[in-house]
Write a protein that holds these residues in place. Structure first.
Motif, mmCIF file in Angstrom:
data_model
loop_
_atom_site.group_PDB
_atom_site.id
_atom_site.type_symbol
_atom_site.label_atom_id
_atom_site.label_comp_id
_atom_site.label_asym_id
_atom_site.label_seq_id
_atom_site.Cartn_x
_atom_site.Cartn_y
_atom_site.Cartn_z
ATOM 1 N N SER A 95 9.424 40.579 17.849
ATOM 2 C CA SER A 95 10.783 41.061 17.562
ATOM 3 C C SER A 95 11.782 40.514 18.562
ATOM 4 C CB SER A 95 10.811 42.594 17.597
ATOM 5 O OG SER A 95 10.442 43.063 18.893
ATOM 6 N N ARG A 96 11.340 40.265 19.800
ATOM 7 C CA ARG A 96 12.275 39.773 20.808
ATOM 8 C C ARG A 96 12.550 38.290 20.640
ATOM 9 N NH1 ARG A 96 11.631 41.911 26.770
ATOM 10 N NH2 ARG A 96 13.705 40.976 26.738
ATOM 11 N N TYR A 97 11.524 37.466 20.341
ATOM 12 C CA TYR A 97 11.837 36.042 20.244
ATOM 13 C C TYR A 97 12.623 35.719 18.991
ATOM 14 C CZ TYR A 97 7.934 34.679 17.072
ATOM 15 O OH TYR A 97 7.079 34.504 16.030
ATOM 16 N N ARG A 98 12.629 36.642 18.050
ATOM 17 C CA ARG A 98 13.455 36.398 16.862
ATOM 18 C C ARG A 98 14.917 36.718 17.106
ATOM 19 N NH1 ARG A 98 9.815 38.485 11.703
ATOM 20 N NH2 ARG A 98 8.529 36.605 11.552
ATOM 21 N N ASN A 99 15.211 37.307 18.222
ATOM 22 C CA ASN A 99 16.601 37.609 18.567
ATOM 23 C C ASN A 99 17.019 36.707 19.715
ATOM 24 O OD1 ASN A 99 19.064 38.569 19.218
ATOM 25 N ND2 ASN A 99 18.468 40.723 19.444
ATOM 26 N N PRO A 100 17.589 35.518 19.412
ATOM 27 C CA PRO A 100 17.881 34.530 20.447
ATOM 28 C C PRO A 100 18.987 34.948 21.376
ATOM 29 C CG PRO A 100 18.824 33.861 18.353
ATOM 30 C CD PRO A 100 18.010 35.082 18.086
ATOM 31 N N SER A 101 19.718 35.981 21.051
ATOM 32 C CA SER A 101 20.824 36.397 21.917
ATOM 33 C C SER A 101 20.332 37.163 23.125
ATOM 34 C CB SER A 101 21.822 37.262 21.123
ATOM 35 O OG SER A 101 21.206 38.469 20.719
ATOM 36 N N ARG A 102 19.051 37.569 23.104
ATOM 37 C CA ARG A 102 18.502 38.342 24.206
ATOM 38 C C ARG A 102 17.653 37.454 25.096
ATOM 39 N NH1 ARG A 102 15.810 43.636 21.771
ATOM 40 N NH2 ARG A 102 15.612 44.054 24.005
ATOM 41 N N GLU A 109 22.400 23.721 19.988
ATOM 42 C CA GLU A 109 20.937 23.722 19.963
ATOM 43 C C GLU A 109 20.400 25.075 19.511
ATOM 44 O OE1 GLU A 109 20.216 20.464 23.582
ATOM 45 O OE2 GLU A 109 20.336 22.624 23.996
ATOM 46 N N GLN A 110 21.022 26.163 19.980
ATOM 47 C CA GLN A 110 20.566 27.487 19.565
ATOM 48 C C GLN A 110 20.750 27.687 18.064
ATOM 49 O OE1 GLN A 110 19.085 29.944 21.777
ATOM 50 N NE2 GLN A 110 18.463 30.451 19.681
ATOM 51 N N LYS A 111 21.873 27.211 17.529
ATOM 52 C CA LYS A 111 22.107 27.326 16.088
ATOM 53 C C LYS A 111 21.076 26.516 15.297
ATOM 54 C CE LYS A 111 27.115 28.214 16.161
ATOM 55 N NZ LYS A 111 28.441 27.676 15.784
ATOM 56 N N ILE A 112 20.753 25.327 15.787
ATOM 57 C CA ILE A 112 19.752 24.499 15.111
ATOM 58 C C ILE A 112 18.398 25.203 15.099
ATOM 59 C CG2 ILE A 112 18.427 22.352 15.297
ATOM 60 C CD1 ILE A 112 20.997 21.029 16.394
ATOM 61 N N PHE A 113 17.988 25.708 16.259
ATOM 62 C CA PHE A 113 16.697 26.380 16.335
ATOM 63 C C PHE A 113 16.675 27.655 15.489
ATOM 64 C CE2 PHE A 113 15.846 24.453 20.817
ATOM 65 C CZ PHE A 113 15.728 23.197 20.220
ATOM 66 N N ARG A 130 18.159 28.028 12.645
ATOM 67 C CA ARG A 130 17.942 27.597 11.264
ATOM 68 C C ARG A 130 16.467 27.272 11.041
ATOM 69 N NH1 ARG A 130 21.714 29.853 10.880
ATOM 70 N NH2 ARG A 130 23.778 29.331 10.015
ATOM 71 N N LEU A 131 15.825 26.678 12.028
ATOM 72 C CA LEU A 131 14.411 26.336 11.880
ATOM 73 C C LEU A 131 13.545 27.586 11.833
ATOM 74 C CD1 LEU A 131 14.164 23.290 14.341
ATOM 75 C CD2 LEU A 131 14.764 23.308 11.910
ATOM 76 N N LEU A 132 13.817 28.541 12.724
ATOM 77 C CA LEU A 132 13.071 29.795 12.704
ATOM 78 C C LEU A 132 13.367 30.600 11.445
ATOM 79 C CD1 LEU A 132 13.441 30.890 16.453
ATOM 80 C CD2 LEU A 132 11.403 29.962 15.328
ATOM 81 N N GLY A 133 14.603 30.519 10.980
ATOM 82 C CA GLY A 133 14.968 31.186 9.736
ATOM 83 C C GLY A 133 14.180 30.639 8.561
ATOM 84 N N THR A 134 13.904 29.337 8.576
ATOM 85 C CA THR A 134 13.095 28.724 7.527
ATOM 86 C C THR A 134 11.684 29.306 7.527
ATOM 87 O OG1 THR A 134 14.362 26.666 7.703
ATOM 88 C CG2 THR A 134 12.205 26.532 6.640
ATOM 89 N N LEU A 135 11.118 29.502 8.712
ATOM 90 C CA LEU A 135 9.772 30.085 8.799
ATOM 91 C C LEU A 135 9.748 31.482 8.194
ATOM 92 C CD1 LEU A 135 8.634 29.080 12.425
ATOM 93 C CD2 LEU A 135 8.392 27.795 10.289
ATOM 94 N N ARG A 136 10.750 32.269 8.524
ATOM 95 C CA ARG A 136 10.777 33.641 7.995
ATOM 96 C C ARG A 136 11.007 33.652 6.489
ATOM 97 N NH1 ARG A 136 13.857 34.294 12.814
ATOM 98 N NH2 ARG A 136 15.791 34.147 11.602
#
Length: 602
Positions: free
Chosen positions: A23-30, A92-96, A98-104
């Protein structure tokens, strides 16, 4: 906005060790607290102390030279700092994301890793836009389809995508999928391992683990991964971090096998060694200079790929070191291949002399206040110096025509732009003309300028003008001749001037390796001449439009066309350079007067 993710170094693990909750790594703002795992530096608890968050170290950098068949090593201290965290830019954070969003969105059990140079540069505190994504359980093109599906679900347009096919014959063993995300191209490939048959150097590629992929890369400092899923750095060769800290250029597997797999890696090792000031280890140097690797580099790698690596070396911050490595490792004549019909034949050790000229030019253009050189001017200035010893060497083309060998090096050995060859050759040709003007420009008065073969017509035109005007300025002749020369070389005149001053130091009888360029004197001469050219108002003379255009010439001289128009254009340009404050009407009056005198004589 910058986001920082602490580094987690994972060594020799088949899959990343999850140190933070999903749950934490899915929230890049933290921010996520993670731990280092490295037995050589960290206590068994694996917890990093504040004193180990930033690495300072000293290492020895060896430079090996051959002295009567023996190697003598000179060592100097090198200090490098590694970043405590990998700092992601907002893009870079926005790009990553999108990539993690694809996995989900696609419910994929997939690990995404940024591979190689981006990780290295981030740890060194450098920005990088070279993001290559390695995927553990699907091909790059398959993931690209998933990514497009996810973007479509969000009504986001795909900016661009393509797939580059594999080409084993040119050591391009794997297809690469590319997509433009947030105005940046991202490469996608799968993790892979390699298997070789007994009779082939072309490997069979198959899906591999992250560790297998790390070991098949060119250099240990390029074998690091940044796991996007976990926000951790992975050092699976167990020496990438150490070699980065120690300033060593090493291959993960035996160097010779690594180079024979893809001989371009030899040039990459040289480029990174020169770029960072790192030391090439002895095994790597022995492999790079072996006959088998030299032949493979010349025969297996396309000239475009070789030329691109050389361009990166010359455009980088260590071009002199790079060329020294090429010379010392006996790769100079492989990279800069000469045609068999070269006349005269370049010497076997020509690389050393080329390096000396490059080093002198590098020293000159690095001088603060010497002149404002654009990136392109700087690059071609270095090429002009590097190839200056070949200035008078020619070869016969298929039609028997004599062509400068520099043309062959650019167009065939490196497959560079035709304009690069033309510019450097033009700079070389200009040196003799510039040399004839040096003394006059230094003294700011005409000195022995009456018999210049390259400017015979211009001098005749100037004499006809000065005879009619006894008050012509003392600097008139030098202004006219320099003006014509600068209009020929245009914005590269400063490069041509530096090259000329270097060439004037050439002594063909001087022993190679003991050339004294007297760089301080060259620098002083350059500054004096540049000041003179500015005082003469010639700095941008090539942009100055003629006072009288072709149509007006035809009307006044009563011409219908032909070569006489060109002759009048040269005469009028001579008048315009001799009288920088003259008006168009005054120039036309002079033209009418000359025409009238000719008619009376006839």
């Amino acid at each position: 906005m910058r986001l920082s993710l602490p580094i987690n170094t994972l060594i020799n693990l088949p899959r990343p060790l999850l140190l933070i909750s999903r749950s934490r790594y899915r929230n890049p703002s933290r921010s996520s607290t993670v731990a280092f795992r490295t037995s050589s530096l960290i206590p068994s608890s694996g917890v990093v102390s504040s004193s180990l968050c930033c690495f300072w170290y000293s290492t020895t950098k060896a430079m090996t030279t051959n002295v009567v068949g023996e190697e003598e090593e000179k060592r100097s201290t090198l200090s490098v700092e590694l970043k405590e965290t990998i700092d992601l830019t907002e893009k870079e954070q926005k790009i990553f994301d999108r990539l993690l969003g694809t996995l989900r969105y696609c419910n994929l059990d997939t690990q995404l890793r940024v591979a190689g140079g981006w990780v290295r540069d981030k740890l060194l505190g450098r920005e990088s836009d070279d993001i290559d994504i390695a995927i553990d359980n699907m091909s790059g093109s398959e993931f690209l389809d998933k990514l497009k599906e996810y973007l479509s679900s969000r009504d986001e347009k795909v900016q661009g995508d393509t797939v580059i096919e594999r080409n084993p014959e040119q050591s391009k063993h794997l297809e690469t999928a590319k997509m433009r995300i947030y105005d940046q191209w991202i490469d996608f490939v799968n993790l892979r391992s390699e298997e070789y048959t007994e009779n082939s150097r072309i490997p069979t590629m198959k899906f591999g683990t992250a560790k297998e992929d790390a070991y098949r890369r060119d250099l240990t400092i390029n074998s690091l991964f940044y796991n996007i899923n976990t926000g951790s750095v992975e050092d699976l060769t167990e020496r990438g971090i150490d070699d980065l800290k120690s300033g060593r250029i090493v291959t993960p597997l035996p160097a010779k096998a690594t180079f024979l797999d893809d001989p371009l890696r030899v040039l990459r090792a040289i480029r990174f060694g020169a770029r960072f000031g790192f030391t090439l280890n002895e095994e790597l140097k022995q492999a790079a200079s072996s006959e088998e690797v030299r032949v493979a580099l010349g025969e297996k790698i396309s000239r475009e790929r070789i030329g691109n690596e050389i361009d990166l070396m010359i455009s980088g911050n260590g071009p002199v070191s790079a060329v020294k490595y090429l010379s010392d490792l006996k790769l100079f004549r492989v990279v800069f291949a000469f045609p068999s019909s070269s006349e005269p034949v370049p010497s076997e050790d020509c690389g050393s002399l080329c390096q000396a000229y490059l080093e002198a030019m590098w020293s000159l253009i690095q001088t603060p206040g010497l002149g404002k050189f654009s990136g392109e001017q700087r690059r071609l200035a270095l090429y002009a110096a590097l190839f200056l010893p070949f200035k008078k060497i020619v070869y016969k083309d298929n039609k028997g025509k004599l062509i400068p060998v520099v043309n062959h090096i650019f167009k065939f050995s490196m497959k560079r732009k035709t304009s690069d060859a033309e510019t450097v050759i033009n700079i070389h040709r200009t040196t003799e003309k510039f040399l004839s003007l040096i003394r006059s420009l230094q003294l700011k008065k005409d000195v022995q300028l009456d018999t210049l073969d390259w400017a015979a017509d211009v001098l005749e035109h100037w004499k006809s003008i000065s005879l009619d005007d006894p008050e012509v300025p003392e600097t008139s002749k030098i202004r006219v001749l320099t003006g014509f020369l600068l209009r020929e070389i245009k914005e590269f005149w400063r490069v041509a001037l530096l090259t000329t001053l270097l060439w004037s130091c050439m002594d063909e009888n001087q022993e190679i390796g003991h050339h004294d360029f007297q760089v301080d004197k060259i620098r002083e001469s350059y500054q004096t001449i540049e000041e003179t050219i500015r005082e003469l108002g010639l700095d941008n003379i090539w942009d100055v439009k003629p006072l009288v255009n072709g149509r007006e010439i035809m009307q006044i001289a009563e011409l219908s066309g032909g070569s006489l128009i060109r002759e009048w254009q040269q005469k009028l340009l001579t008048w315009q350079l001799a009288y920088p404050n003259g008006s168009a009407e005054e120039c036309k009056d002079w033209m009418r007067e000359i025409k009238a005198k000719r008619q009376r004589t006839e």
